[in-house]
Design a protein around this motif. Structure first.
Motif, PDB file in Angstrom:
ATOM      1  N   THR A 188       0.810  -1.223   0.000  1.00 19.16           N
ATOM      2  CA  THR A 188       0.000   0.000   0.000  1.00 19.16           C
ATOM      3  C   THR A 188       0.843   1.272   0.000  1.00 19.16           C
ATOM      4  OG1 THR A 188      -0.137  -0.048   2.418  1.00 19.16           O
ATOM      5  CG2 THR A 188      -1.899  -1.134   1.192  1.00 19.16           C
ATOM      6  N   GLY A 193       2.507   5.108  -2.522  1.00 17.18           N
ATOM      7  CA  GLY A 193       1.117   4.713  -2.723  1.00 17.18           C
ATOM      8  C   GLY A 193       0.697   4.580  -4.175  1.00 17.18           C
ATOM      9  N   PHE A 196      -0.031   0.857  -5.445  1.00 18.97           N
ATOM     10  CA  PHE A 196      -1.307   0.299  -5.020  1.00 18.97           C
ATOM     11  C   PHE A 196      -2.463   0.950  -5.764  1.00 18.97           C
ATOM     12  CE2 PHE A 196      -4.686  -0.413  -1.710  1.00 18.97           C
ATOM     13  CZ  PHE A 196      -4.735  -1.786  -1.879  1.00 18.97           C
ATOM     14  N   ILE A 229      -1.764  -7.762   3.350  1.00 20.11           N
ATOM     15  CA  ILE A 229      -2.950  -7.141   2.769  1.00 20.11           C
ATOM     16  C   ILE A 229      -3.720  -8.181   1.976  1.00 20.11           C
ATOM     17  CG2 ILE A 229      -1.760  -6.326   0.670  1.00 20.11           C
ATOM     18  CD1 ILE A 229      -3.658  -3.834   0.898  1.00 20.11           C
TER      19      ILE A 229
END
Length: 407
Positions: A188, A193, A196, A229
């Protein structure tokens, strides 16, 4: 007076060992619930209720087909087997992982290798796609290593980072009702970022799936801090919610629940444990040279203000994350054997238990390969629980598709 768990197990006529294998819990944990020590997990009670009602699988006959990509040794698969799924295609490139997978899953299909060499039309139609796609390009350790070698990472890594797009390729062409993907927590935050966001955009905007994601710590289920995740997607709108997860209190399971007791209550196994008491083989105790090195290494980094060092634990503790490098020195999880004896590594069987595999899970490879495999694996109970809350929505979409075909 029998508790609910014991009563249902008696009605279902299933052994502790078989139930442990289906659920991904250690037999010792289930024996504790049977004695009334602790609260049984809802997933265990649900399965027993179904079995007691006469269902052969815990969820009736096989209700959906799935494929297992980047399969490793089958940790994700075990959760979906348990909810009535039928695996119709498996892909795993590592020959040693293939060996372990084949020893534990008796399939009527060939175990395929590198997914990048397999064309989509060679993959059977399926209802659910499972994939623990390679995480090294997105992990902190993987990025640091690639930076040190002057190599690119994430989606710029031609050998691993783009493997996500093979998942996307299959989703685009096969349009399964649902998917479940797994990766490291740091996915993530990789590339601030952006990585992701590319993944989510691909799954939602380009492929049209409804997507949910959550970081889950295996510490809820096993004595190990291991955050991963989980990305869940459905082809159509469904009332899926992470609120349906049954997550026990973190740390409720301790290392003593997975360690060899060495008191004769379990049978000796191969080279892991020896003698009538099944004591841990001395080869897992660190040599004086290695133990001195690890202590010196830790002292050096402590003096420099760094957090590097070994992880010395007792049976009443919860361990750090088991990694694929555990075979090198075992430093992240060292079991204390008292002040006068050097600590020891976990045995491969203990590593299996630490990841939630039952004791009937076969380990046909060397210790080195076993450590790598369990370090790269998922914690089985986490994905059994994810599969459990996905199951009704998978079933809804599969049955709707069957009705459309019949119309």
């Amino acid at each position: 007076m029998q508790n609910e768990f014991a009563t249902l197990r008696a009605q279902a006529g299933i052994s502790i060992e078989e139930l442990a294998n289906r659920l991904g819990y250690s037999p010792r944990q289930l024996y504790r619930w049977e004695r009334g020590d602790g609260t049984p997990r809802r997933a265990a009670l649900n399965m027993l209720q179904n079995l007691a009602g006469g269902s052969a699988t815990g969820f009736g006959e096989s209700r959906f087909n799935f494929i297992d990509l980047f399969a490793g040794i089958g940790g994700i698969r075990k959760g979906f087997d348990a909810i009535g799924g039928h695996c119709v295609f498996t892909s795993e490139w590592n020959k040693y992982s293939q060996q372990t997978y084949a020893a534990n899953f008796r399939d009527n299909h060939t175990l395929h290798g590198d997914i990048t060499t397999i064309r989509t039309h060679e993959i059977p139609d399926h209802d659910v796609l499972l994939a623990g796609f390679p995480c090294q390009p997105f992990s902190i350790a993987g990025v640091s290593k690639k930076n040190s070698l002057g190599r690119q990472h994430g989606f710029l890594d031609e050998t691993q980072g783009t493997l996500f797009f093979d998942v996307a390729r299959v989703l685009r062409d096969k349009r399964p009702a649902a998917f479940m993907l797994e990766n490291v927590k740091n996915l993530t935050s990789h590339d601030k970022g952006r990585t992701f966001q590319v993944i989510l955009k691909t799954l939602t905007e380009e492929l049209g799936y409804k997507v949910w994601h959550k970081v889950i710590d295996a510490k809820h289920f096993v004595p190990q801090h291991r955050e991963r995740i989980v990305i869940v997607g459905f082809r159509e709108e469904v009332p899926f919610s992470w609120d349906d997860l049954d997550l026990p209190e973190k740390g409720s399971v301790k290392l003593k629940d997975i360690l060899h007791p060495g008191d004769g209550t379990e049978k000796a196994e191969g080279a892991y444990t020896l003698g009538p008491d099944a004591i841990v083989n001395g080869k897992y105790t660190l040599t004086d040279k290695l133990w001195q090195y690890l202590q010196g290494y830790a002292d050096k980094h402590k003096a420099a203000g760094n957090g590097f060092g070994f992880g010395l634990v007792t049976p009443d503790d919860v361990a750090r994350t088991l990694s694929a490098r555990y075979y090198k020195d075992g430093s992240e999880i060292l079991i204390s054997q008292g002040k006068k004896v050097n600590p020891r590594r976990l045995t491969p069987r203990e590593c299996a238990r630490l990841m939630g595999y039952g004791d009937d899970f076969r380990i046909p490879v060397s210790d080195t390969q076993a450590y790598k495999q369990f370090g790269n694996s998922v914690a089985v109970p986490v994905f059994h629980e994810v599969a459990r809350i996905m199951q009704p929505h998978i079933q809804t979409l599969v049955e709707a598709g069957q009705r459309r075909e019949a119309a």
